[in-house]
Design an enzyme around this catalytic site. Structure first.
Site, PDB file in Angstrom:
ATOM      1  N   CYS A  90       0.898  -1.184   0.027  1.00  0.00           N
ATOM      2  CA  CYS A  90      -0.021   0.089  -0.024  1.00  0.00           C
ATOM      3  C   CYS A  90       0.918   1.306   0.149  1.00  0.00           C
ATOM      4  O   CYS A  90       1.474   1.487  -1.026  1.00  0.00           O
ATOM      5  CB  CYS A  90      -1.171   0.074   1.062  1.00  0.00           C
ATOM      6  SG  CYS A  90      -2.272   1.081   1.146  1.00  0.00           S
ATOM      7  N   TYR A  91       0.962   1.911   1.131  1.00  0.00           N
ATOM      8  CA  TYR A  91       1.814   3.223   1.078  1.00  0.00           C
ATOM      9  C   TYR A  91       3.149   2.867   0.854  1.00  0.00           C
ATOM     10  O   TYR A  91       3.806   3.581   0.216  1.00  0.00           O
ATOM     11  CB  TYR A  91       1.703   3.771   2.671  1.00  0.00           C
ATOM     12  CG  TYR A  91       2.348   5.078   2.905  1.00  0.00           C
ATOM     13  CD1 TYR A  91       1.945   6.526   2.295  1.00  0.00           C
ATOM     14  CD2 TYR A  91       3.716   4.940   3.338  1.00  0.00           C
ATOM     15  CE1 TYR A  91       2.727   7.590   2.696  1.00  0.00           C
ATOM     16  CE2 TYR A  91       4.319   6.333   3.431  1.00  0.00           C
ATOM     17  CZ  TYR A  91       3.890   7.349   3.230  1.00  0.00           C
ATOM     18  OH  TYR A  91       4.554   8.619   3.499  1.00  0.00           O
ATOM     19  N   HIS A  96      -3.659  -5.237   0.496  1.00  0.00           N
ATOM     20  CA  HIS A  96      -3.329  -5.596   1.865  1.00  0.00           C
ATOM     21  C   HIS A  96      -3.360  -7.058   1.990  1.00  0.00           C
ATOM     22  O   HIS A  96      -4.064  -7.722   2.570  1.00  0.00           O
ATOM     23  CB  HIS A  96      -3.806  -4.983   3.201  1.00  0.00           C
ATOM     24  CG  HIS A  96      -3.636  -3.368   3.329  1.00  0.00           C
ATOM     25  ND1 HIS A  96      -2.570  -2.789   4.164  1.00  0.00           N
ATOM     26  CD2 HIS A  96      -4.146  -2.339   2.711  1.00  0.00           C
ATOM     27  CE1 HIS A  96      -2.598  -1.738   4.259  1.00  0.00           C
ATOM     28  NE2 HIS A  96      -3.728  -1.104   3.316  1.00  0.00           N
ATOM     29  N   GLU A 153      -2.012  -8.742   4.210  1.00  0.00           N
ATOM     30  CA  GLU A 153      -1.957  -9.380   5.831  1.00  0.00           C
ATOM     31  C   GLU A 153      -3.236  -9.284   6.512  1.00  0.00           C
ATOM     32  O   GLU A 153      -3.351  -9.891   7.503  1.00  0.00           O
ATOM     33  CB  GLU A 153      -1.088  -8.090   6.741  1.00  0.00           C
ATOM     34  CG  GLU A 153      -1.691  -6.807   6.713  1.00  0.00           C
ATOM     35  CD  GLU A 153      -1.208  -5.788   5.595  1.00  0.00           C
ATOM     36  OE1 GLU A 153      -1.326  -4.644   6.065  1.00  0.00           O
ATOM     37  OE2 GLU A 153      -1.013  -6.189   4.663  1.00  0.00           O
ATOM     38  N   SER A 187      -1.987  -9.660  37.425  1.00  0.00           N
ATOM     39  CA  SER A 187      -3.455  -9.417  37.508  1.00  0.00           C
ATOM     40  C   SER A 187      -4.343 -10.838  37.455  1.00  0.00           C
ATOM     41  O   SER A 187      -5.589 -10.748  37.774  1.00  0.00           O
ATOM     42  CB  SER A 187      -3.997  -8.525  36.042  1.00  0.00           C
ATOM     43  OG  SER A 187      -3.908  -9.399  34.896  1.00  0.00           O
ATOM     44  N   GLY A 188      -3.712 -11.871  37.164  1.00  0.00           N
ATOM     45  CA  GLY A 188      -4.333 -12.964  36.985  1.00  0.00           C
ATOM     46  C   GLY A 188      -4.746 -13.303  35.682  1.00  0.00           C
ATOM     47  O   GLY A 188      -5.115 -14.446  35.200  1.00  0.00           O
ATOM     48  N   GLY A 189      -4.387 -12.363  34.626  1.00  0.00           N
ATOM     49  CA  GLY A 189      -4.813 -12.583  33.187  1.00  0.00           C
ATOM     50  C   GLY A 189      -3.819 -13.406  32.513  1.00  0.00           C
ATOM     51  O   GLY A 189      -2.607 -13.543  33.092  1.00  0.00           O
ATOM     52  N   SER A 224      -0.194 -11.314  31.960  1.00  0.00           N
ATOM     53  CA  SER A 224       0.769 -10.973  33.263  1.00  0.00           C
ATOM     54  C   SER A 224       1.049 -12.208  33.860  1.00  0.00           C
ATOM     55  O   SER A 224       2.156 -12.552  34.231  1.00  0.00           O
ATOM     56  CB  SER A 224      -0.101 -10.152  34.438  1.00  0.00           C
ATOM     57  OG  SER A 224      -1.171 -10.720  34.724  1.00  0.00           O
ATOM     58  N   THR A 225       0.319 -13.280  33.659  1.00  0.00           N
ATOM     59  CA  THR A 225       0.838 -14.647  34.228  1.00  0.00           C
ATOM     60  C   THR A 225       1.915 -15.102  33.387  1.00  0.00           C
ATOM     61  O   THR A 225       3.224 -15.647  33.809  1.00  0.00           O
ATOM     62  CB  THR A 225      -0.606 -15.596  34.025  1.00  0.00           C
ATOM     63  OG1 THR A 225      -1.525 -15.171  34.989  1.00  0.00           O
ATOM     64  CG2 THR A 225       0.116 -17.015  34.489  1.00  0.00           C
ATOM     65  N   LYS A 268      -1.953 -12.031  21.400  1.00  0.00           N
ATOM     66  CA  LYS A 268      -2.614 -12.971  22.416  1.00  0.00           C
ATOM     67  C   LYS A 268      -2.313 -14.363  22.128  1.00  0.00           C
ATOM     68  O   LYS A 268      -2.027 -15.180  23.139  1.00  0.00           O
ATOM     69  CB  LYS A 268      -4.097 -12.683  22.893  1.00  0.00           C
ATOM     70  CG  LYS A 268      -4.781 -13.480  23.739  1.00  0.00           C
ATOM     71  CD  LYS A 268      -4.175 -12.789  25.025  1.00  0.00           C
ATOM     72  CE  LYS A 268      -4.957 -11.464  25.554  1.00  0.00           C
ATOM     73  NZ  LYS A 268      -4.655 -10.951  26.470  1.00  0.00           N
TER      74      LYS A 268
END
Length: 514
Positions: free
Chosen positions: A81-82, A170, A172, A224-226, A229-230, A370
Site C-alpha cells: 500500500c503506502y 493488504h 496481511e 492481574s491473573g490474566g 501478566s501470568t 494474544k
C-alpha cells in the site's frame, strides 16, 4: 538476529498483522519505526524488508519518507500500500491522488508472471482488500506491472532482478484471499530460512531479561491473573527466579471470586515465588466516585494503580525494574512507538509508568499477540486453566459499567458476568469464543416481573471471535445459549430486567465498550 524480516512501520493500524503472520509462517520478524537513520535497520542485517501501509499521502508535507539507502543495500523488499507508493516515488515512478480513494474489497487480475502468484494455481483473479487514496500511475523504470483491478491500472508491480515487489492491497488482512500465501511466496523468493518457533522466542527472551536485569537486579511484576501478566511472570521466573517479586492488586473491580482464584492459582503454580496481595478496593472506588467518562476512569485507575505500587514496592525494599505484560494491541491502540498511527484509547499499562514509579520498565511480551502469548505460556509450562482465561481489561469492571462506578453496580455486573462465563463453559464454547462478558448499561426500562411492574437496569452481553484482538467479529452463539443468558440473568440478578446481545464487529466498534 540476522537474516530475519524487518518491517518498517509507516503508521498502519494493521502493521502488527504483518509481523504476526510472518512469525506464524516460521520466519522471525521485527518492527522498526519509519524515519530512523538507515544505519539502524541495516545494522540488524535483515534478510528481507517489508514496508507497511500508512494513513499519509506520500506527497503531503511531513509524510513519512523512504531512505534510498534501504533500497541500495541489495535486500529483497516488499512494499504494501503506502510502502508500494514510496517505492514508486523513490525509484522514478509517477503517482496521482484519487478523488475518492479505494476502500474495501476488489478483484485483482494477474497481468504477468510473478513468483508471488504461485498460490493462484493457474487462476488469474484474486479477491483483495484495498485501503488507499494515492495510486501508482506509472511504475518505475525496470518494473513490470503484474496485477491490476478494474479501477487500478497498477495494483502489483515488481523488479524481479532486484527482488523489489509492490502490492497496492493488504495481504496481511484476512479479507485478502490467499494473503498469507502471498507473504510466504515473497519470503521464499527472498531466500530466508524458515523454522523459527516460539521456543526460540522463549530462549531469546530469557537471555535478554537476564542481560537487562543483570546478576543482582530485582524485578517487580504486577500480576492481574490474566493471561498476559501470568505468562510475563512465568517468563521472568524462568529468567531470574527468586529475584522476581509479584504484586497482585485487588482493585475491587475484578470478576466474581477472582482475587481468591488468582492468588491461590499462582501460589500453587510457583510456590517459592514472592507474591504480595494488596487489598486496595476501597481506594480505587473512592477515586472513581462520580466519574462517568471512560478516559477519566482509565486515568483514575492508572494513577491509583501507581500509588498502590509505590506503597507495596517500598515494603519490598530496593527494586530495580518493573515488568508489565503489555501486548501489541495495547500499544497500537494507545500510541504506536513504531509509527504515526491514530490514537484510539488509552491503556493503563502503556506509557507513563516508569517515570512515576522510578523503575526501569521491562515489557517482554510487547511484540506478541494474544495467541502467541498463549503459545509462549504453553512453552513455559503454564497450565491451560490460566492460559485460556478470557482477556480481561486492566481497569476491570469499571469500563464495563457505563456511567459511574459504585458497589451496587459492581455487584450486579459481577453476578451477570459470572452467568455469561458459566453458561459459555457449559455449552463448551469457552475456547472457540475469544472473549465473552457482560456490560451494565446506564439505562433503566420498564418490565413485568410476576404480577408487578419493574424498572430495572439493562445488561448487554458481548461475545466475539478473533485471533489477535486487532479485528473481531461478534460470535454467532446458539439461540439456546442466548436464551440461557437472558433467563438466568433476569431471574438471578435482582435489579436487572433486560438483556441485550451486542452484534457489532471491530472495527468500527472496539471489543470493550469503553
Amino acid at each position: 538476529m540476522t537474516g530475519h524480516v524487518l518491517i518498517i512501520d509507516y503508521g498502519s493500524q494493521v502493521t502488527q498483522l504483518i509481523a504476526r503472520k510472518t512469525r506464524a509462517l516460521g520466519y522471525y520478524a521485527e518492527i522498526l519505526p519509519a524515519g530512523l537513520p538507515v544505519e539502524g535497520p541495516l545494522a540488524q542485517k535483515p534478510g528481507a524488508l517489508i514496508l507497511s501501509g500508512g494513513p499519509a499521502s506520500v506527497d503531503e508535507p511531513g509524510a513519512p519518507a523512504l531512505d534510498p539507502g534501504l533500497l541500495e543495500a541489495g535486500i529483497p523488499v516488499l512494499g504494501i500500500c503506502y510502502g508500494m507508493q514510496l517505492l514508486a516515488k523513490a525509484l522514478g515512478g509517477r503517482l496521482t491522488r484519487e478523488a475518492h480513494g479505494e476502500y474495501g474489497p476488489a478483484e485483482l487480475t494477474a497481468t504477468g508472471e510473478s513468483p508471488l502468484w504461485k498460490s493462484l494455481n493457474g487462476s488469474s483473479s484474486l479477491r483483495v482488500w484495498m485501503s488507499h487514496g494515492d495510486r501508482v500511475e506509472t511504475p518505475p523504470p525496470g518494473f513490470a506491472v503484474t496485477g491490476r483491478t478494474p479501477d487500478l491500472p497498477v495494483a502489483a508491480m515488481e523488479d524481479r532482478e532486484r527482488l523489489i515487489f509492490g502490492l497496492q492491497f493488504h495481504p496481511e488482512v484476512h479479507h485478502t484471499e490467499k494473503g498469507t500465501e502471498l507473504l510466504k511466496a515473497f519470503l521464499e523468493v527472498a531466500g530466508l530460512p524458515d523454522g523459527w518457533k516460539m521456543s526460540s522466542f522463549a530462549r531469546d527472551a530469557v537471555e535478554s531479561i537476564r542481560e537487562t536485569v543483570g546478576p543482582d537486579g530485582k524485578v517487580l511484576c504486577g500480576l492481574s491473573g490474566g493471561v498476559d501478566s501470568t505468562v510475563c511472570a512465568a517468563l521472568l521466573a524462568r529468567a531470574i527466579g527468586p529475584r522476581l517479586h509479584c504484586v497482585f492488586v485487588d482493585n475491587g473491580l475484578l470478576r466474581l471470586d477472582e482475587a481468591e482464584e488468582v492468588s491461590s492459582s499462582f501460589r500453587k503454580l510457583y510456590p517459592d515465588l514472592d507474591l504480595t496481595v494488596a487489598d486496595a478496593g476501597d481506594e480505587f472506588l473512592a477515586k472513581l466516585e462520580g466519574v462517568s467518562d471512560p478516559e477519566k476512569k482509565r486515568l483514575a485507575i492508572g494513577h491509583t494503580f501507581i500509588d498502590v505500587f509505590k506503597r507495596e514496592a517500598r515494603k519490598l525494599g530496593k527494586l530495580d525494574f518493573l515488568a508489565q505484560g503489555t501486548l501489541y494491541p495495547d500499544v497500537i491502540e494507545s500510541i504506536s512507538p513504531q509509527g504515526p498511527s491514530a490514537l484510539i484509547k488509552s491503556h493503563h499499562n502503556v506509557g507513563g509508568l516508569p517515570a512515576e514509579l522510578g523503575f526501569t520498565l521491562i515489557e517482554p511480551l510487547k511484540f506478541l499477540f494474544k495467541d502467541e502469548v498463549r503459545e509462549l505460556g504453553a512453552e513455559l509450562g503454564v497450565p491451560d486453566e490460566l492460559l485460556w482465561r478470557h482477556p480481561f481489561p486492566g481497569p476491570g469492571l469499571a469500563i464495563r459499567i457505563i456511567g459511574p462506578v459504585d458497589r451496587e453496580s459492581l455487584a450486579l455486573l459481577r453476578k451477570a458476568d459470572a452467568v455469561v462465563r458459566e453458561e459459555l463453559r457449559t455449552f463448551g464454547l469457552d475456547r472457540s469464543v475469544w472473549q465473552a462478558f457482560a456490560v451494565l448499561l446506564n439505562v433503566r426500562s420498564v418490565g413485568v416481573m410476576g404480577d408487578g411492574r419493574s424498572y430495572g437496569r439493562a445488561v448487554a452481553v458481548r461475545a466475539v471471535t478473533s485471533v489477535d484482538a486487532m479485528t473481531a467479529d461478534w460470535a454467532r452463539l446458539p439461540d439456546d445459549l442466548l436464551a440461557r443468558f437472558s433467563s438466568r440473568i433476569i431471574n438471578e440478578v435482582q435489579g436487572i430486567n433486560r438483556v441485550l446481545y451486542d452484534i457489532s464487529p471491530k472495527p468500527p466498534s472496539t471489543i470493550e465498550w469503553e
